[in-house]
Design a protein around this motif. Sequence first.
Motif, PDB file in Angstrom:
ATOM      1  N   GLU A 150      48.508  55.115  34.220  1.00  0.00           N
ATOM      2  CA  GLU A 150      48.665  54.601  35.573  1.00  0.00           C
ATOM      3  C   GLU A 150      47.023  54.808  36.314  1.00  0.00           C
ATOM      4  O   GLU A 150      47.194  54.713  37.652  1.00  0.00           O
ATOM      5  CB  GLU A 150      49.529  55.423  36.482  1.00  0.00           C
ATOM      6  CG  GLU A 150      51.142  55.313  35.984  1.00  0.00           C
ATOM      7  CD  GLU A 150      51.463  54.058  36.423  1.00  0.00           C
ATOM      8  OE1 GLU A 150      51.467  53.505  37.396  1.00  0.00           O
ATOM      9  OE2 GLU A 150      52.022  53.095  35.269  1.00  0.00           O
ATOM     10  N   SER A 151      46.144  54.668  35.534  1.00  0.00           N
ATOM     11  CA  SER A 151      44.699  54.847  36.181  1.00  0.00           C
ATOM     12  C   SER A 151      44.137  53.554  36.568  1.00  0.00           C
ATOM     13  O   SER A 151      43.886  52.609  35.475  1.00  0.00           O
ATOM     14  CB  SER A 151      43.776  55.599  35.103  1.00  0.00           C
ATOM     15  OG  SER A 151      42.483  55.636  35.724  1.00  0.00           O
ATOM     16  N   ALA A 152      44.401  53.012  37.518  1.00  0.00           N
ATOM     17  CA  ALA A 152      43.946  51.758  38.127  1.00  0.00           C
ATOM     18  C   ALA A 152      42.340  51.360  37.916  1.00  0.00           C
ATOM     19  O   ALA A 152      42.081  50.447  37.553  1.00  0.00           O
ATOM     20  CB  ALA A 152      44.370  51.263  39.355  1.00  0.00           C
ATOM     21  N   ASP A 153      41.695  52.729  38.055  1.00  0.00           N
ATOM     22  CA  ASP A 153      40.300  52.464  37.943  1.00  0.00           C
ATOM     23  C   ASP A 153      39.730  52.214  36.390  1.00  0.00           C
ATOM     24  O   ASP A 153      38.921  51.556  36.251  1.00  0.00           O
ATOM     25  CB  ASP A 153      39.782  53.729  38.329  1.00  0.00           C
ATOM     26  CG  ASP A 153      39.511  53.849  39.782  1.00  0.00           C
ATOM     27  OD1 ASP A 153      39.699  52.860  40.642  1.00  0.00           O
ATOM     28  OD2 ASP A 153      39.690  55.157  40.330  1.00  0.00           O
ATOM     29  N   ALA A 154      40.459  52.707  35.605  1.00  0.00           N
ATOM     30  CA  ALA A 154      40.234  52.689  33.894  1.00  0.00           C
ATOM     31  C   ALA A 154      40.543  51.410  33.586  1.00  0.00           C
ATOM     32  O   ALA A 154      39.645  50.399  33.078  1.00  0.00           O
ATOM     33  CB  ALA A 154      40.927  53.638  33.249  1.00  0.00           C
ATOM     34  N   TRP A 155      41.684  50.607  34.082  1.00  0.00           N
ATOM     35  CA  TRP A 155      42.012  49.335  33.694  1.00  0.00           C
ATOM     36  C   TRP A 155      40.949  48.396  34.474  1.00  0.00           C
ATOM     37  O   TRP A 155      40.605  47.481  33.891  1.00  0.00           O
ATOM     38  CB  TRP A 155      43.455  49.013  34.329  1.00  0.00           C
ATOM     39  CG  TRP A 155      44.643  49.620  33.436  1.00  0.00           C
ATOM     40  CD1 TRP A 155      45.455  50.590  33.874  1.00  0.00           C
ATOM     41  CD2 TRP A 155      44.764  49.270  32.257  1.00  0.00           C
ATOM     42  NE1 TRP A 155      46.397  50.492  32.841  1.00  0.00           N
ATOM     43  CE2 TRP A 155      45.934  50.040  32.012  1.00  0.00           C
ATOM     44  CE3 TRP A 155      44.359  48.400  31.183  1.00  0.00           C
ATOM     45  CZ2 TRP A 155      46.726  49.895  30.714  1.00  0.00           C
ATOM     46  CZ3 TRP A 155      44.874  48.510  29.951  1.00  0.00           C
ATOM     47  CH2 TRP A 155      46.183  49.063  29.703  1.00  0.00           C
TER      48      TRP A 155
END
Length: 301
Positions: free
Chosen positions: A250-255
Amino acid sequence: MKNIYTYCFLILLPLLATSCGQREITDDMPDSVKLELLDINLERDPDNAEILAARAKVLFNLQRVKEANFDINRALEADSDNLEYLMLKADIAFANGSIEESYHALESAEKLAPNSKDVQLKMGEIMFYSRDYDRSLKYLTKVTEHDANNRTALFMKGFIYKEKGDTASAVQLFNRVCDKFPDYAPAFEELGVLYASRNNPMAVEYLSTTLRLEPSNTNAMYALALFYQERGNMENAETLYHQILDLNAESADAWHNLGYIEMTYYSDYQRAVEYFDKALAINPEMENAIANRQVALDAMK
């Protein structure tokens, strides 16, 4: 500063061991067992301050804060000048959102033991977590004047200086913690982030050390990945972003950052859009993902 609350807040003074019938309550017992025995003991002696305080500590450990607060208040009604009870009251009140109550308990403790390092450290901690940095620094400095290598005080002072913009003093203090306590990951993480903000290659050493000590620390992982990405080392950056997603999908920043790399460095706009979509599925209001997704879509036309 992820995990600062995890490392400093639950430092409690030990309470006296309590006996229940013929079975003594020992430190190695599970809290649930301790609670059962203390309940029985209080049925026999409901106004015993020592037992009430012991149960308050167990309830606090079990995160039953309101019940812990009730018990420690009863204990203090019976023994208002007990330093250990006051220190426990400060922690419980703070966890219950009652900062003024916490301050009041610590002020009473300070009157009882004005030169106590433990009281001064607890004062510094409570004020630190309530972001009263000037007062916190005053008490933490008192601690380090008598205990020059107190890890908690040194680390918190370093963090306060960082928040105040005095990065030179912060780096000095964090370095001191790292030298004295080479297994204390938070200090290495803070140094790594500070060096990264200065575009200093030392960031890699400190963040890598953090990950050696805490392999699942996604905050340090992300800081290191971003450092690599901003310096064109896409292979290492991508590896770290994927490791983050293995730990937290759920890491939006990584995606988003994976999408940005696909779009900017590899011109793979289709895959970039897929990654941006994953980021937006987690955080629909992520502005940079919205903007970059549109850039990628435009490039595909």
